[in-house]
Structures are given as structure tokens and as C-alpha cells.
Enzyme design. Structure first.
Site, PDB file in Angstrom:
ATOM      1  N   CYS A 140      25.825  -5.415 -53.686  1.00 29.17           N
ATOM      2  CA  CYS A 140      26.175  -4.641 -52.484  1.00 29.17           C
ATOM      3  C   CYS A 140      26.013  -5.491 -51.231  1.00 29.17           C
ATOM      4  O   CYS A 140      24.895  -5.681 -50.733  1.00 29.17           O
ATOM      5  CB  CYS A 140      25.300  -3.388 -52.418  1.00 29.17           C
ATOM      6  SG  CYS A 140      25.621  -2.365 -50.970  1.00 29.17           S
ATOM      7  N   CYS A 143      24.583  -3.576 -48.272  1.00 32.63           N
ATOM      8  CA  CYS A 143      23.134  -3.321 -48.383  1.00 32.63           C
ATOM      9  C   CYS A 143      22.332  -4.592 -48.111  1.00 32.63           C
ATOM     10  O   CYS A 143      21.315  -4.561 -47.428  1.00 32.63           O
ATOM     11  CB  CYS A 143      22.766  -2.835 -49.785  1.00 32.63           C
ATOM     12  SG  CYS A 143      23.773  -1.480 -50.388  1.00 32.63           S
ATOM     13  N   ASP A 144      22.775  -5.703 -48.674  1.00 33.14           N
ATOM     14  CA  ASP A 144      21.905  -6.881 -48.731  1.00 33.14           C
ATOM     15  C   ASP A 144      22.393  -8.090 -47.938  1.00 33.14           C
ATOM     16  O   ASP A 144      21.657  -9.072 -47.795  1.00 33.14           O
ATOM     17  CB  ASP A 144      21.711  -7.302 -50.206  1.00 33.14           C
ATOM     18  CG  ASP A 144      20.996  -6.216 -50.999  1.00 33.14           C
ATOM     19  OD1 ASP A 144      20.154  -5.513 -50.398  1.00 33.14           O
ATOM     20  OD2 ASP A 144      21.280  -6.053 -52.190  1.00 33.14           O
TER      21      ASP A 144
HETATM   22  C1  LIG Z   1      20.259  -2.843 -56.053  1.00 29.24           C
HETATM   23  C2  LIG Z   1      20.843  -1.820 -55.097  1.00 29.24           C
HETATM   24  C3  LIG Z   1      20.468  -1.853 -53.770  1.00 29.24           C
HETATM   25  C4  LIG Z   1      20.973  -0.919 -52.888  1.00 29.24           C
HETATM   26  N1  LIG Z   1      20.570  -0.965 -51.597  1.00 29.24           N
HETATM   27  C5  LIG Z   1      21.003  -0.035 -50.742  1.00 29.24           C
HETATM   28  C6  LIG Z   1      20.554  -0.032 -49.392  1.00 29.24           C
HETATM   29  O1  LIG Z   1      19.757  -0.885 -48.984  1.00 29.24           O
HETATM   30  N2  LIG Z   1      21.035   0.948 -48.570  1.00 29.24           N
HETATM   31  C7  LIG Z   1      21.923   1.898 -48.991  1.00 29.24           C
HETATM   32  O2  LIG Z   1      22.286   2.763 -48.208  1.00 29.24           O
HETATM   33  N3  LIG Z   1      22.382   1.901 -50.251  1.00 29.24           N
HETATM   34  C8  LIG Z   1      21.946   0.974 -51.139  1.00 29.24           C
HETATM   35  N4  LIG Z   1      22.414   0.962 -52.420  1.00 29.24           N
HETATM   36  C9  LIG Z   1      23.411   1.968 -52.802  1.00 29.24           C
HETATM   37  C10 LIG Z   1      22.716   3.315 -53.064  1.00 29.24           C
HETATM   38  O3  LIG Z   1      21.653   3.108 -53.948  1.00 29.24           O
HETATM   39  C11 LIG Z   1      23.697   4.318 -53.638  1.00 29.24           C
HETATM   40  O4  LIG Z   1      24.808   4.460 -52.781  1.00 29.24           O
HETATM   41  C12 LIG Z   1      23.043   5.686 -53.803  1.00 29.24           C
HETATM   42  O5  LIG Z   1      21.870   5.584 -54.592  1.00 29.24           O
HETATM   43  C13 LIG Z   1      23.978   6.696 -54.452  1.00 29.24           C
HETATM   44  O6  LIG Z   1      23.274   7.878 -54.583  1.00 29.24           O
HETATM   45  P1  LIG Z   1      23.705   9.013 -55.600  1.00 29.24           P
HETATM   46  O7  LIG Z   1      22.741  10.133 -55.346  1.00 29.24           O
HETATM   47  O8  LIG Z   1      25.135   9.288 -55.513  1.00 29.24           O
HETATM   48  O9  LIG Z   1      23.480   8.445 -57.064  1.00 29.24           O
HETATM   49  P2  LIG Z   1      22.486   7.442 -57.774  1.00 29.24           P
HETATM   50  O10 LIG Z   1      21.483   6.865 -56.878  1.00 29.24           O
HETATM   51  O11 LIG Z   1      23.381   6.539 -58.549  1.00 29.24           O
HETATM   52  O12 LIG Z   1      21.722   8.405 -58.789  1.00 29.24           O
HETATM   53  C14 LIG Z   1      22.381   9.004 -59.865  1.00 29.24           C
HETATM   54  C15 LIG Z   1      21.406   9.920 -60.565  1.00 29.24           C
HETATM   55  O13 LIG Z   1      22.102  10.668 -61.551  1.00 29.24           O
HETATM   56  C16 LIG Z   1      21.349  10.692 -62.756  1.00 29.24           C
HETATM   57  N5  LIG Z   1      22.308  10.932 -63.842  1.00 29.24           N
HETATM   58  C17 LIG Z   1      23.410  10.230 -64.183  1.00 29.24           C
HETATM   59  N6  LIG Z   1      24.031  10.811 -65.220  1.00 29.24           N
HETATM   60  C18 LIG Z   1      23.292  11.912 -65.542  1.00 29.24           C
HETATM   61  C19 LIG Z   1      23.399  12.919 -66.530  1.00 29.24           C
HETATM   62  N7  LIG Z   1      24.390  12.937 -67.428  1.00 29.24           N
HETATM   63  N8  LIG Z   1      22.451  13.892 -66.575  1.00 29.24           N
HETATM   64  C20 LIG Z   1      21.414  13.914 -65.670  1.00 29.24           C
HETATM   65  N9  LIG Z   1      21.280  12.988 -64.702  1.00 29.24           N
HETATM   66  C21 LIG Z   1      22.210  11.993 -64.655  1.00 29.24           C
HETATM   67  C22 LIG Z   1      20.632   9.352 -62.785  1.00 29.24           C
HETATM   68  O14 LIG Z   1      19.491   9.417 -63.626  1.00 29.24           O
HETATM   69  C23 LIG Z   1      20.273   9.207 -61.305  1.00 29.24           C
HETATM   70  O15 LIG Z   1      19.087   9.906 -61.046  1.00 29.24           O
HETATM   71  C24 LIG Z   1      21.918   0.049 -53.335  1.00 29.24           C
HETATM   72  C25 LIG Z   1      22.315   0.077 -54.670  1.00 29.24           C
HETATM   73  C26 LIG Z   1      21.779  -0.843 -55.550  1.00 29.24           C
HETATM   74  C27 LIG Z   1      22.192  -0.789 -57.010  1.00 29.24           C
END
Ligand SMILES: Cc1cc2nc3c(=O)[nH]c(=O)nc-3n(C[C@H](O)[C@H](O)[C@H](O)COP(=O)(O)OP(=O)(O)OC[C@H]3O[C@@H](n4cnc5c(N)ncnc54)[C@H](O)[C@@H]3O)c2cc1C
Length: 315
Positions: A140, A143-144
Site C-alpha cells: 500500500c 499507507c506506507d
Molecule cells: C500491511 C497493511 C498496512 C496498512 N496500513 C494502512 C494505513 O496505515 N492506513 C490506512 O488507512 N489503511 C491501511 N491499510 C489498509 C486497511 O487496513 C484496509 O483498508 C482496511 O483494514 C479495510 O477494512 P475492512 O473493514 O474493509 O476489512 P479488513 O480490515 O480487511 O477486515 C476484514 C475482516 O473480515 C473478516 N472476514 C473475512 N471473511 C470472513 C468470513 N467469511 N466470515 C467472518 N469474517 C470474515 C476478517 O477476519 C477480518 O476481520 C493497510 C493494509 C495493510 C495490509
């Protein structure tokens, strides 16, 4: 298949920023939300040490710390946070049915999908090593990228997102080397041209990554190979950005929800509504553009508000 059936007003699938934000709003609207965390409690942010761009944390925060705080905020208003994985759904009639761990059957008046997405990596052991040390591998740039100001980085990828990320990095970094495995970009002509015309981006076609090199803690260079000549060389770099796509966690919804060609859930523009009434989506599961914690939280909020209005319209 099922041993138990439980009826809930609002079922939230996923425990990232979208899921917990939806839970905070749904709980405060008396919807008694039940949230299943999945196999990655706290979601993608639990894999990063430094979050500097989420408003409200002037000194930054670690991803795991922030997600624990979001969880306790959701629980403070009564969200029932549970361990469990949604393994199957049936959205053909109301109430909507979701199976957890293939056993518990939930009948939900509203479902909020916040299952997120996973970045794809090359799968090289050295790449995974420096991803885990937090020493220079990222998927990302937004992000980084800031951590690599005035430094030299390498980015791998050939699509529109890779070009966008390379261009973003070029504004921060001294030099960006972009590795394209074949002899051409997959990106649109306009995006490829923008990259080619940026002075501090060097594009290496026919080039694959052999190894991420470093001192064990941080990345110092990338060993690459010209796939036409098999000649290898090292590119000095402190950051290695992988921009080869994401995989949304949406397979189990494919029979009922409209997905795009990559698998992202298609929502009604400007809302969290899916094509199935009573089923809403927030976060990265529907977002191939922004993919940030704050946008996930924002669309999680929208999903809870849309779900609350949907329930109210049925009263
Ligand atoms: C290494 C890294 C660093 C990042 N740094 C930043 C940053 O500094 N700033 C920033 O704004 N963004 C950052 N991001 C991006 C950010 O993490 C994501 O945009 C954000 O987490 C998305 O949130 P979300 O709630 O959509 O899903 P996610 O965070 O992807 O969470 C998905 C959830 O769904 C659950 N899940 C999936 N399938 C199922 C299922 N079938 N049944 C039950 N549960 C399920 C998983 O267990 C998880 O809890 C980073 C991403 C990464 C990988």
C-alpha cells in the site's frame, strides 16, 4: 447441516474498521448487532505497526492497538462480538440466512458484509520475511509511502493500480524503479504513459523479482532478473512495494450478490446497498479504489445507517 438457529436484527460479518464502525452505529441505534470476527480478528490493520493517517491519533498508533480500541468501543454499546467464520449464506428470501462455522444458522433481518480484501504478494520467502519484520515490504503506497521519503524504492506490478501507486511514490521518493514482468503494461495507455513520462520513475520491462535482500531486519536491495536474457542484477532500495492486485473476501456471496470481475461487491452508488434488500456492504469488500481504514470506517457507518433505515421502513 445446522444444529441451532438464532434470530438477529443485524448481523455483521467481519471485524476490520468497517465492521466495528458499523457495529458502533448499529449498537447505538438499538439494533443489538452480532458481529463475527472471522479468522483475522481486527482485520488487515493488525498486520501493520504504524498507522499515521487515521484521524484522532496525532502521534500515530499501531494497527493492533487501534483495532482493540475499535472493538471495545463497539462492545461498550452492547455489540455481541463473536469468534466465528461465515461459511455459507442464503439471501434468496427474508430473513437472510448465514451459517457460521457450518453449524450455527443465523436468521438476520439485516446483514452487513465487511469481510474486506487481501493484498496479493509474490510469495517469495524473502518478501514474506521483510513483510513480517515490517522492514520495507508493503502492498500500500498510500499507507506506507511516507516512510520512504527521499529514498529509493522498487514497485512491482503492471496494471492501473500499480501505475497509480508508482506515480504516488514518485512524489515522495528520490527514485522509483518499476518492475514489469512482461514486455508491456496491463495498464491503460494513459496510465502507462504517465508513468513513462515521470522523470524519477524507471520502468524495467521483462523483469521479475528474484529476491528481496536486506540485513535481516530491513530491506537494502532487490535482486531482479531480465526474463529475456536471464541476467540478474541488484537494485538498491529501502522499500519494496507489491502492487499486483487484491482479492476481496466475497466468494461465499457470489450466488446472491452482484460482484465485479475481480469479485468486489457492487453497491448502489452513493449507498451501502447491494442488489439484495436488507444486505449492505462496507469497507474493502466493495472498494477497489481507496482501500483505506478511514474509508472502510466511513462506509461501515453508511451500512449501519442504511440497515437501520431499512428496518424502520419495515415497521
Ligand atoms: C500491511 C497493511 C498496512 C496498512 N496500513 C494502512 C494505513 O496505515 N492506513 C490506512 O488507512 N489503511 C491501511 N491499510 C489498509 C486497511 O487496513 C484496509 O483498508 C482496511 O483494514 C479495510 O477494512 P475492512 O473493514 O474493509 O476489512 P479488513 O480490515 O480487511 O477486515 C476484514 C475482516 O473480515 C473478516 N472476514 C473475512 N471473511 C470472513 C468470513 N467469511 N466470515 C467472518 N469474517 C470474515 C476478517 O477476519 C477480518 O476481520 C493497510 C493494509 C495493510 C495490509
Amino acid at each position: 447441516m445446522s444444529n441451532e438457529i438464532e434470530k438477529v436484527k443485524c448481523l455483521i460479518i467481519g471485524s476490520g474498521p468497517a465492521g466495528y464502525t458499523a457495529a458502533i452505529y448499529a449498537a447505538r441505534a438499538n439494533m443489538n448487532p452480532v458481529l463475527y470476527q472471522g479468522t483475522q480478528p481486527g482485520g488487515q490493520l493488525t498486520t501493520t505497526n504504524e498507522v499515521e493517517n487515521f484521524p484522532g491519533y496525532p502521534d500515530g498508533v499501531t494497527g493492533p492497538e487501534m483495532m482493540v480500541q475499535l472493538q471495545s468501543q463497539a462492545q461498550r454499546f452492547g455489540t455481541d462480538v463473536r469468534d466465528g467464520w461465515a461459511t455459507k449464506v442464503d439471501f434468496s428470501s427474508e430473513p437472510h440466512k448465514v451459517w457460521i462455522n457450518e453449524t450455527t444458522e443465523i436468521h438476520a433481518d439485516t446483514v452487513i458484509i465487511s469481510t474486506g480484501a487481501a493484498a496479493k504478494y509474490l510469495g517469495l520467502p524473502s518478501e514474506q520475511h521483510y513483510l513480517n519484520t515490517g522492514g520495507g515490504v508493503s502492498a500500500c503506497a498510500v499507507c506506507d509511502g511516507f516512510f520512504y521519503r527521499n529514498q529509493e524504492v522498487v514497485i512491482v506490478g503492471a496494471g492501473d493500480s500499480a501505475c497509480e501507486e508508482a506515480h504516488y511514490l514518485s512524489k515522495l521518493c528520490k527514485k522509483v524503479t518499476m518492475l514489469v514482468r512482461t514486455d508491456k503494461f496491463r495498464a491503460s495507455k494513459i496510465m502507462a504513459e504517465r508513468v513513462m513520462n515521470t522523470a524519477n520513475i524507471e520502468v524495467l520491462l521483462n523483469t521479475s523479482t528474484v529476491e528481496v535482500l536486506g540485513d535481516g531486519q530491513v530491506v537494502t536491495s532487490i535482486k531482479v532478473k531480465n526474463t529475456a536474457t536471464n541476467v540478474e542484477h541488484e537494485i538498491p532500495a529501502t522499500g519494496f512495494f507489491v502492487a499486483i492486485g487484491h482479492k476481496p473476501n466475497t466468494d461465499i456471496f457470489a450466488d446472491y450478490l452482484t460482484l465485479d470481475e475481480t469479485g468486489y461487491i457492487v453497491n448502489v452508488p452513493g449507498t451501502s446497498k447491494t442488489n439484495v434488500p436488507g444486505v449492505f456492504v462496507g469497507g474493502d469488500a466493495a472498494d477497489h479504489v481507496y482501500r483505506q481504514a478511514i474509508t472502510a470506517a466511513g462506509t461501515g457507518c453508511m451500512a449501519a445507517l442504511d440497515a437501520e433505515r431499512y428496518l424502520a421502513s419495515k415497521d
